[in-house]
Design an enzyme around this catalytic site. Structure first.
Site, mmCIF file in Angstrom:
data_model
loop_
_atom_site.group_PDB
_atom_site.id
_atom_site.type_symbol
_atom_site.label_atom_id
_atom_site.label_comp_id
_atom_site.label_asym_id
_atom_site.label_seq_id
_atom_site.Cartn_x
_atom_site.Cartn_y
_atom_site.Cartn_z
ATOM 1 C CB CYS A 82 18.149 -5.720 -0.685
ATOM 2 S SG CYS A 82 18.599 -4.301 -0.280
ATOM 3 C CB CYS A 85 17.916 -2.391 -4.393
ATOM 4 S SG CYS A 85 19.103 -3.803 -3.879
ATOM 5 C CB CYS A 130 22.582 -5.147 -0.846
ATOM 6 S SG CYS A 130 21.732 -5.299 -2.241
ATOM 7 C CB CYS A 133 21.932 -0.534 -3.008
ATOM 8 S SG CYS A 133 21.286 -1.488 -1.704
ATOM 9 C CB CYS A 153 24.102 -12.272 12.675
ATOM 10 S SG CYS A 153 23.084 -11.755 13.955
#
Length: 165
Positions: A82, A85, A130, A133, A153
């Site tokens: 991510c 984070c 995510c 976060c 995607c």
């Protein structure tokens, strides 16, 4: 009589409410309760830490333009994390060329990606975020390759690549 028919037809047609008219969108709510993510920050804090493009995609659930991601053609071994984070999200061995213009993966790292329903374009899609976060990643579709048949995607700007050592 003709006027009554037209009036009744007008009322009937304007009272119909199809999916494309429903303005639902994925939210951070589950069973009417706000989702709690391990990492919680204010908009100002996120804006300070992320680029404009990252903020727009990760925090405002936008979509980057297709074929613009630097990660699209990346073939190195490693992990996609991510961008907000650094939570590990996808392994490079699950990446495949989908032809859609966005980095695509057939499998996520279990437990690190969360899902919501998204009606933003008039029909139901499964949005991915995510799990740490809450940052918007993209969407998952059921038209991917074996072994899962899934196509995650993902907006490239929502990811950072960490090469294998």
């Amino acid at each position: 009589m003709k006027l009554h028919f037209i009036l009744a037809l007008t009322v009937l047609l304007t009272s119909c409410n199809g999916n494309s008219q429903v303005k639902k969108q994925a939210t951070s709510k589950e069973n009417g309760q706000e989702k709690e993510f391990k990492i919680q920050k204010t908009k100002a804090e996120w804006k300070k830490e992320l680029t404009d493009a990252q903020y727009y995609v990760l925090r405002e659930a936008a979509t980057e333009n297709p074929f613009t991601s630097e990660l699209l053609d990346n073939k190195e071994k490693g992990t996609y994390v991510c961008a907000a984070c650094s939570t590990p999200l996808f392994k490079s061995e699950t990446k495949f060329k989908s032809g859609t213009g966005w980095p695509s993966f057939y499998q996520e790292i279990e437990g690190n990606v969360g899902y919501d329903v998204d009606y933003k374009i008039g029909y139901k899609r499964t949005e991915e975020h995510c799990a740490t976060c809450g940052g918007h990643l993209g969407h998952v579709f059921e038209d991917g390759p074996a072994p899962t048949g899934l196509r995650h995607c993902i907006n490239g700007v929502a990811l950072k690549f960490v090469p294998e050592k």
